[in-house]
Design a protein around this motif. Sequence first.
Motif, PDB file in Angstrom:
ATOM      1  N   LEU A 266     -33.712  20.489  -2.154  1.00  0.00           N
ATOM      2  CA  LEU A 266     -34.005  19.858  -3.436  1.00  0.00           C
ATOM      3  C   LEU A 266     -35.235  20.456  -4.108  1.00  0.00           C
ATOM      4  O   LEU A 266     -35.301  20.543  -5.333  1.00  0.00           O
ATOM      5  N   ARG A 267     -36.211  20.858  -3.302  1.00  0.00           N
ATOM      6  CA  ARG A 267     -37.391  21.506  -3.892  1.00  0.00           C
ATOM      7  C   ARG A 267     -37.001  22.806  -4.594  1.00  0.00           C
ATOM      8  O   ARG A 267     -37.416  23.068  -5.731  1.00  0.00           O
ATOM      9  N   LEU A 268     -36.174  23.606  -3.938  1.00  0.00           N
ATOM     10  CA  LEU A 268     -35.722  24.866  -4.538  1.00  0.00           C
ATOM     11  C   LEU A 268     -34.843  24.611  -5.757  1.00  0.00           C
ATOM     12  O   LEU A 268     -34.956  25.299  -6.777  1.00  0.00           O
ATOM     13  N   LEU A 269     -33.982  23.613  -5.651  1.00  0.00           N
ATOM     14  CA  LEU A 269     -33.087  23.305  -6.765  1.00  0.00           C
ATOM     15  C   LEU A 269     -33.857  22.737  -7.950  1.00  0.00           C
ATOM     16  O   LEU A 269     -33.463  22.930  -9.110  1.00  0.00           O
ATOM     17  N   GLY A 270     -34.948  22.042  -7.671  1.00  0.00           N
ATOM     18  CA  GLY A 270     -35.801  21.575  -8.766  1.00  0.00           C
ATOM     19  C   GLY A 270     -36.340  22.735  -9.580  1.00  0.00           C
ATOM     20  O   GLY A 270     -36.400  22.678 -10.823  1.00  0.00           O
ATOM     21  N   GLU A 271     -36.731  23.813  -8.887  1.00  0.00           N
ATOM     22  CA  GLU A 271     -37.205  25.009  -9.587  1.00  0.00           C
ATOM     23  C   GLU A 271     -36.063  25.641 -10.394  1.00  0.00           C
ATOM     24  O   GLU A 271     -36.258  26.070 -11.541  1.00  0.00           O
ATOM     25  N   ALA A 272     -34.873  25.684  -9.772  1.00  0.00           N
ATOM     26  CA  ALA A 272     -33.720  26.270 -10.466  1.00  0.00           C
ATOM     27  C   ALA A 272     -33.374  25.473 -11.723  1.00  0.00           C
ATOM     28  O   ALA A 272     -33.095  26.047 -12.787  1.00  0.00           O
ATOM     29  N   ILE A 273     -33.401  24.171 -11.615  1.00  0.00           N
ATOM     30  CA  ILE A 273     -33.074  23.314 -12.761  1.00  0.00           C
ATOM     31  C   ILE A 273     -34.085  23.499 -13.880  1.00  0.00           C
ATOM     32  O   ILE A 273     -33.730  23.556 -15.065  1.00  0.00           O
ATOM     33  N   ALA A 274     -35.363  23.609 -13.516  1.00  0.00           N
ATOM     34  CA  ALA A 274     -36.401  23.797 -14.534  1.00  0.00           C
ATOM     35  C   ALA A 274     -36.182  25.092 -15.318  1.00  0.00           C
ATOM     36  O   ALA A 274     -36.303  25.124 -16.554  1.00  0.00           O
ATOM     37  N   VAL A 275     -35.842  26.176 -14.615  1.00  0.00           N
ATOM     38  CA  VAL A 275     -35.603  27.460 -15.292  1.00  0.00           C
ATOM     39  C   VAL A 275     -34.340  27.375 -16.143  1.00  0.00           C
ATOM     40  O   VAL A 275     -34.309  27.843 -17.292  1.00  0.00           O
ATOM     41  N   ALA A 276     -33.290  26.761 -15.596  1.00  0.00           N
ATOM     42  CA  ALA A 276     -32.026  26.657 -16.327  1.00  0.00           C
ATOM     43  C   ALA A 276     -32.185  25.825 -17.600  1.00  0.00           C
ATOM     44  O   ALA A 276     -31.557  26.113 -18.631  1.00  0.00           O
ATOM     45  N   ARG A 277     -33.026  24.798 -17.554  1.00  0.00           N
ATOM     46  CA  ARG A 277     -33.261  23.996 -18.758  1.00  0.00           C
ATOM     47  C   ARG A 277     -33.913  24.839 -19.853  1.00  0.00           C
ATOM     48  O   ARG A 277     -33.593  24.710 -21.042  1.00  0.00           O
ATOM     49  N   GLU A 278     -34.823  25.693 -19.458  1.00  0.00           N
ATOM     50  CA  GLU A 278     -35.497  26.550 -20.436  1.00  0.00           C
ATOM     51  C   GLU A 278     -34.506  27.507 -21.102  1.00  0.00           C
ATOM     52  O   GLU A 278     -34.663  27.846 -22.279  1.00  0.00           O
ATOM     53  N   LEU A 279     -33.489  27.905 -20.346  1.00  0.00           N
ATOM     54  CA  LEU A 279     -32.500  28.847 -20.887  1.00  0.00           C
ATOM     55  C   LEU A 279     -31.465  28.155 -21.776  1.00  0.00           C
ATOM     56  O   LEU A 279     -30.738  28.831 -22.511  1.00  0.00           O
ATOM     57  N   ASP A 280     -31.376  26.832 -21.681  1.00  0.00           N
ATOM     58  CA  ASP A 280     -30.391  26.058 -22.441  1.00  0.00           C
ATOM     59  C   ASP A 280     -28.980  26.605 -22.228  1.00  0.00           C
ATOM     60  O   ASP A 280     -28.211  26.798 -23.168  1.00  0.00           O
ATOM     61  N   ASP A 281     -28.674  26.867 -20.953  1.00  0.00           N
ATOM     62  CA  ASP A 281     -27.339  27.338 -20.564  1.00  0.00           C
ATOM     63  C   ASP A 281     -26.644  26.187 -19.851  1.00  0.00           C
ATOM     64  O   ASP A 281     -26.928  25.916 -18.673  1.00  0.00           O
ATOM     65  N   PRO A 282     -25.735  25.459 -20.526  1.00  0.00           N
ATOM     66  CA  PRO A 282     -25.159  24.248 -19.913  1.00  0.00           C
ATOM     67  C   PRO A 282     -24.394  24.522 -18.627  1.00  0.00           C
ATOM     68  O   PRO A 282     -24.446  23.734 -17.680  1.00  0.00           O
ATOM     69  N   GLY A 283     -23.666  25.629 -18.574  1.00  0.00           N
ATOM     70  CA  GLY A 283     -22.904  25.934 -17.370  1.00  0.00           C
ATOM     71  C   GLY A 283     -23.810  26.219 -16.185  1.00  0.00           C
ATOM     72  O   GLY A 283     -23.575  25.737 -15.068  1.00  0.00           O
ATOM     73  N   LEU A 284     -24.861  27.002 -16.431  1.00  0.00           N
ATOM     74  CA  LEU A 284     -25.811  27.337 -15.368  1.00  0.00           C
ATOM     75  C   LEU A 284     -26.538  26.087 -14.881  1.00  0.00           C
ATOM     76  O   LEU A 284     -26.662  25.852 -13.678  1.00  0.00           O
ATOM     77  N   LEU A 285     -26.998  25.277 -15.828  1.00  0.00           N
ATOM     78  CA  LEU A 285     -27.715  24.060 -15.475  1.00  0.00           C
ATOM     79  C   LEU A 285     -26.803  23.073 -14.755  1.00  0.00           C
ATOM     80  O   LEU A 285     -27.220  22.402 -13.802  1.00  0.00           O
ATOM     81  N   ALA A 286     -25.543  22.988 -15.179  1.00  0.00           N
ATOM     82  CA  ALA A 286     -24.599  22.071 -14.542  1.00  0.00           C
ATOM     83  C   ALA A 286     -24.404  22.417 -13.073  1.00  0.00           C
ATOM     84  O   ALA A 286     -24.373  21.525 -12.208  1.00  0.00           O
TER      85      ALA A 286
END
Length: 526
Positions: A136-156
């Motif tokens: 979850l710690r690693l995925l939290g970092e991934a989610i934060a980056v994906a939100r910045e990219l505004d890529d719904p598929g990647l963030l999903a």
Amino acid sequence: MAWNPDILAPLGPRGARIAYDVEVATQEGRDGDAVRLLMDAGDALAHAQKGKRALEVFDHAYDIVVENPEARRLAGDIAWRVAQVHDVARRSLDAASWYERAERHFAADGARVDQVVALQAAARCRAPREGAGVALRLLGEAIAVARELDDPGLLAGAMEQAAEASASLTLAEEAAAQYREAKGLYARAGDTAGLVRATIGQAECELDLGDHLKAVETLAPVEEALETSLDDETTGRGLGLVARFYLHAGEHEAASEQFAAAIEKLTDAGSEVRRAELMLAFGRFLLDKEPPGELLPLLLAGLKIFERLGDKQRIAPAAYTLAKAYLEASELVLADEAIEKALAICQELGDVEGLDVCTRLGVRVAIRMSQGKLALERLKIAARVRGQLGDYAGELRYLFQALEATFHHPDLDSMSMADEFIEALRRTGPWPLEQDEMPIVAERFVKADRPGHAQEAMTIQAAADLEAGNHEAAARSFARAAEFAVQSDSPDDAASLYDQAIAIAEEEGLPELDDWRLNRERYGAG
């Protein structure tokens, strides 16, 4: 390690040509070209299932790029390839380390999408061995980056993976919220398969939270999709959820049919984790409703799958459920083996909540086995765990049970247990215990040859009674503390405690006043 072109020998003439071209490129200072050639060779070796040789090739390529700024942009791609070789060989922690190294290179190069994917891969590899909390710690970092990219598929995708990790930690509410967000993102991205998966996940969490009707309503919009061309794993997972719906509705025959269909689909998909999770979900639900002996093969099969995969995050709860079933079936030795397995993994993963739950069951097993020392050790572990969780009331109650146990088993050390309990009582105060339990505790201290502890316990109780405005109870607690001070040969303490009891008795008109005055004169200091 020096570069050895013979590593490429399994590739035949192509390998010899690549080795020559690498040498020429290196001599001419075209390190980028040399690295690309080595990457192609490593890919070919990995495809040919020559993983060890592929790693040597990639290692050489990586050594070149870290020393050459012009070729350094290829470092992330090489690290990713090394991780994949380890991943295929099921060396999950080595793979995770290289995925994380790749992520750092991708971040430095501004390759944000690759950075997210690398973090997801690292989380997937770390979860089975180090726990979903690390994932979850690693995925939290991934989610934060994906939100910045505004890529719904990647963030999903990252959000769905985080939901699965939360669910494995029995954080069902958090997981349900994450699945709901993933559903919206998949809808934005037009990913029907992802939408179905997230919907199933949300419904599973709602069912785990006890909201059967809400779970049915959640699944309804995608239920028809389960009969179409979805992949076998998603279909099997959906059918398994429908089977659980029937189970909750008491329709066991329909549940069994759907269960069998789900297991078949999950087996065809090679989805061992989902298959084992379904087995255990069925077993847990039926454990309080069916003879436990009939469920043991199902629960044991689920546990064996997790053990074969080395998925420690899932082994512990599976072993706990199996231990509970063995206990209900009076298979006490097997119950003890299963709960020991769960306890060891919870300790290894630092899963304090899981350790608490497993320890409580472990105490029950030890008591049923008439293993006093084992029960005492597990009670003390349970107390420490409750303290780590900040539940000092729970800590004190477990220590009280442990202290009680020492008097039912003469071979147990009541003295050291009394010392441990008084330390906790000093920290916590008596409020976790019932009013009538503290005198019992005090008597236990006396039996443990600790009258001074008994005196202190009743003094603590008296102070708590005063603070609560219960003056009569406070007076009697002070008087009882004074009696224990006499037993511990502390006349000064006895006099002081009797004086406090007498002062309150005079104000309240208590009938014990004359007796306490007499005892004060007889046992107290002058």
